[in-house]
Structure formats: C-alpha cells, structure tokens
Design a protein around this motif. Structure first.
Motif, PDB file in Angstrom:
ATOM      1  N   CYS A 111       8.307  -1.642   7.069  1.00 54.76           N
ATOM      2  CA  CYS A 111       8.599  -2.697   6.098  1.00 54.76           C
ATOM      3  C   CYS A 111       7.332  -3.307   5.531  1.00 54.76           C
ATOM      4  N   ILE A 112       7.215  -3.193   4.231  1.00 57.51           N
ATOM      5  CA  ILE A 112       6.220  -3.958   3.494  1.00 57.51           C
ATOM      6  C   ILE A 112       7.032  -4.849   2.571  1.00 57.51           C
ATOM      7  N   PRO A 113       6.934  -6.163   2.718  1.00 53.80           N
ATOM      8  CA  PRO A 113       7.720  -7.056   1.867  1.00 53.80           C
ATOM      9  C   PRO A 113       7.463  -6.801   0.387  1.00 53.80           C
ATOM     10  N   LYS A 114       8.530  -6.834  -0.400  1.00 61.87           N
ATOM     11  CA  LYS A 114       8.408  -6.649  -1.845  1.00 61.87           C
ATOM     12  C   LYS A 114       7.481  -7.722  -2.413  1.00 61.87           C
ATOM     13  N   ASN A 115       6.712  -7.360  -3.411  1.00 59.16           N
ATOM     14  CA  ASN A 115       5.808  -8.275  -4.126  1.00 59.16           C
ATOM     15  C   ASN A 115       4.725  -8.870  -3.247  1.00 59.16           C
ATOM     16  N   SER A 116       4.311  -8.161  -2.200  1.00 57.08           N
ATOM     17  CA  SER A 116       3.194  -8.638  -1.389  1.00 57.08           C
ATOM     18  C   SER A 116       1.909  -8.513  -2.204  1.00 57.08           C
ATOM     19  N   PRO A 117       1.152  -9.601  -2.358  1.00 59.28           N
ATOM     20  CA  PRO A 117      -0.091  -9.507  -3.121  1.00 59.28           C
ATOM     21  C   PRO A 117      -1.256  -8.993  -2.282  1.00 59.28           C
ATOM     22  N   ASP A 118      -2.253  -8.450  -2.958  1.00 62.35           N
ATOM     23  CA  ASP A 118      -3.536  -8.102  -2.328  1.00 62.35           C
ATOM     24  C   ASP A 118      -3.419  -7.173  -1.124  1.00 62.35           C
ATOM     25  N   LEU A 119      -2.557  -6.167  -1.178  1.00 59.07           N
ATOM     26  CA  LEU A 119      -2.346  -5.302  -0.027  1.00 59.07           C
ATOM     27  C   LEU A 119      -2.942  -3.929  -0.285  1.00 59.07           C
ATOM     28  N   ASP A 120      -3.736  -3.443   0.652  1.00 60.57           N
ATOM     29  CA  ASP A 120      -4.245  -2.074   0.580  1.00 60.57           C
ATOM     30  C   ASP A 120      -4.316  -1.509   1.997  1.00 60.57           C
ATOM     31  N   CYS A 121      -4.786  -0.277   2.144  1.00 63.51           N
ATOM     32  CA  CYS A 121      -4.767   0.400   3.451  1.00 63.51           C
ATOM     33  C   CYS A 121      -5.540  -0.355   4.522  1.00 63.51           C
ATOM     34  N   ARG A 122      -6.535  -1.122   4.136  1.00 67.93           N
ATOM     35  CA  ARG A 122      -7.293  -1.890   5.131  1.00 67.93           C
ATOM     36  C   ARG A 122      -6.451  -2.990   5.762  1.00 67.93           C
ATOM     37  N   ASN A 123      -5.382  -3.429   5.053  1.00 68.27           N
ATOM     38  CA  ASN A 123      -4.570  -4.537   5.525  1.00 68.27           C
ATOM     39  C   ASN A 123      -3.449  -4.126   6.467  1.00 68.27           C
ATOM     40  N   ILE A 124      -3.222  -2.836   6.642  1.00 68.38           N
ATOM     41  CA  ILE A 124      -2.116  -2.394   7.484  1.00 68.38           C
ATOM     42  C   ILE A 124      -2.617  -1.408   8.535  1.00 68.38           C
ATOM     43  N   SER A 125      -1.911  -1.341   9.646  1.00 67.21           N
ATOM     44  CA  SER A 125      -2.351  -0.454  10.718  1.00 67.21           C
ATOM     45  C   SER A 125      -1.747   0.943  10.604  1.00 67.21           C
ATOM     46  N   GLN A 126      -0.716   1.103   9.775  1.00 65.50           N
ATOM     47  CA  GLN A 126      -0.072   2.407   9.604  1.00 65.50           C
ATOM     48  C   GLN A 126      -0.994   3.379   8.877  1.00 65.50           C
ATOM     49  N   ARG A 127      -0.956   4.645   9.297  1.00 63.43           N
ATOM     50  CA  ARG A 127      -1.693   5.715   8.620  1.00 63.43           C
ATOM     51  C   ARG A 127      -0.756   6.904   8.493  1.00 63.43           C
ATOM     52  N   ARG A 128      -0.919   7.657   7.428  1.00 58.41           N
ATOM     53  CA  ARG A 128      -0.160   8.888   7.188  1.00 58.41           C
ATOM     54  C   ARG A 128       1.349   8.637   7.245  1.00 58.41           C
ATOM     55  N   PHE A 129       1.842   7.789   6.355  1.00 62.68           N
ATOM     56  CA  PHE A 129       3.257   7.471   6.294  1.00 62.68           C
ATOM     57  C   PHE A 129       3.843   7.957   4.969  1.00 62.68           C
ATOM     58  N   LYS A 130       5.162   8.087   4.951  1.00 63.87           N
ATOM     59  CA  LYS A 130       5.877   8.582   3.769  1.00 63.87           C
ATOM     60  C   LYS A 130       5.822   7.542   2.649  1.00 63.87           C
ATOM     61  N   VAL A 131       5.539   8.032   1.423  1.00 64.16           N
ATOM     62  CA  VAL A 131       5.485   7.178   0.249  1.00 64.16           C
ATOM     63  C   VAL A 131       6.385   7.778  -0.826  1.00 64.16           C
ATOM     64  N   PRO A 134       7.760   4.306  -6.845  1.00 64.81           N
ATOM     65  CA  PRO A 134       6.571   4.248  -7.680  1.00 64.81           C
ATOM     66  C   PRO A 134       5.284   3.881  -6.938  1.00 64.81           C
ATOM     67  N   ASP A 135       5.282   3.661  -5.633  1.00 62.66           N
ATOM     68  CA  ASP A 135       4.088   3.332  -4.855  1.00 62.66           C
ATOM     69  C   ASP A 135       3.309   2.166  -5.470  1.00 62.66           C
ATOM     70  N   PRO A 136       3.919   0.969  -5.503  1.00 62.42           N
ATOM     71  CA  PRO A 136       3.283  -0.171  -6.179  1.00 62.42           C
ATOM     72  C   PRO A 136       1.939  -0.607  -5.606  1.00 62.42           C
ATOM     73  N   TYR A 137       1.640  -0.254  -4.356  1.00 56.62           N
ATOM     74  CA  TYR A 137       0.376  -0.673  -3.762  1.00 56.62           C
ATOM     75  C   TYR A 137      -0.682   0.415  -3.814  1.00 56.62           C
ATOM     76  N   GLY A 138      -0.318   1.591  -4.331  1.00 56.21           N
ATOM     77  CA  GLY A 138      -1.294   2.662  -4.483  1.00 56.21           C
ATOM     78  C   GLY A 138      -1.767   3.248  -3.165  1.00 56.21           C
ATOM     79  N   PHE A 139      -0.909   3.282  -2.153  1.00 58.54           N
ATOM     80  CA  PHE A 139      -1.295   3.841  -0.861  1.00 58.54           C
ATOM     81  C   PHE A 139      -1.467   5.362  -0.923  1.00 58.54           C
ATOM     82  N   ASP A 140      -0.719   6.030  -1.810  1.00 56.93           N
ATOM     83  CA  ASP A 140      -0.762   7.491  -1.919  1.00 56.93           C
ATOM     84  C   ASP A 140      -1.703   7.874  -3.059  1.00 56.93           C
TER      85      ASP A 140
END
Length: 150
Positions: A111-131, A134-140
């Motif tokens: 779960c990543i809350p909808k409309n979370s601001p300022d979020l990128d891979c450094r902010n989360i501990s998950q790695r290599r997850f399904k995307v 439209p991938d609004p946070y640009g993780f993929d």
C-alpha cells in the motif's frame, strides 16, 4: 521564466537548506503558493518573517476553507509528518500490504496511499515490486513492470 527573483533569508534548517521568502518584483511567491494551496506554512519559521506572518496564516486558512490543492484531500498529511513517517517506514518496516481503499492501484504488492507527495525509491523499503501503469511515482524507470530495481 526570465524574471529575476529576490530572496530574503530567514535561516538555515537542520539539513543546511536555506529557508527564505522568495519575491518576484514585489510579489511574494511564498504567499501566492500558500494562497493557492500549493504550499503550507511552516510555523517554526514565522518568527523570521514578521511582515508576512499574518498574510501567510490567513492565506493558508483561506486555502484550507476552500479546499484548494493540498487541502482538497480527505486527511491531508503535513509534509513534516509525511517525511517523519517515510523515514520510520524505511528504517523499521515495509509499507503495509494493500488492504485499504486509499492505496494506489499501480502498486498491488503493498500500500502506497494515493496522492502521497514527495515519494521515491529512497522513501520506501520495498525493492523489485510489481508496478502497473500509470506509475504516478515513477518507480518503474525502465518500463518493465518492476519498481525500484536499483
């Protein structure tokens, strides 16, 4: 674009970033952003700008009442609280499995809350997850359906 700006330094924060009032001609960019709901007032810095304190607080209050931009969320999370929570999540546990309706469907594995601001891979501990688009946070970044690979 192409306009000069004036900065009025307030102080340097604990991360050594300049906290300042920004002006284009005589217009306060800070005040405009607060009035539009694009920014919130960091009250700890108001002592450094006594001339604009009341205008900033009134502008924020009006934006909040009109539910503009940031204030249009059901439960807006203040930026300092969001950053604190993001830091806790990355150091203690992964973002919880997707169970809530407020989770962004682009990330079905957790779960990543909808409309979370300022979020990128450094902010989360998950790695290599399904995307999923439209991938609004640009993780993929490479478009292969897997987020935060590197």
């Amino acid at each position: 674009m192409g306009q000069g700006i004036t900065l009025r330094a307030i102080e340097t924060d604990k991360y050594k970033r300049l906290v300042a009032e920004v002006f284009v001609e005589n217009r306060s960019v800070n005040l405009n952003m607060v009035q539009e709901g694009q920014a919130v007032v960091y009250r700890q810095y108001l002592k450094g700008c006594p001339q604009s304190k009341d205008s900033l607080l009134q502008g924020e209050n009006t934006a909040k009442q009109q539910r503009l931009a940031f204030w249009n969320q059901a439960n807006p999370v203040m930026p300092w609280d969001f950053r604190h929570r993001a830091t806790q999540k990355t150091t203690s546990q992964a973002i919880q499995p997707q169970q809530q309706n407020n989770c962004d469907p682009s990330y079905p594995d957790f779960c990543i809350p909808k409309n979370s601001p300022d979020l990128d891979c450094r902010n989360i501990s998950q790695r290599r997850f399904k995307v999923l688009p439209p991938d609004p946070y640009g993780f993929d970044r490479d478009g292969d359906g897997i987020g935060c690979e590197r």
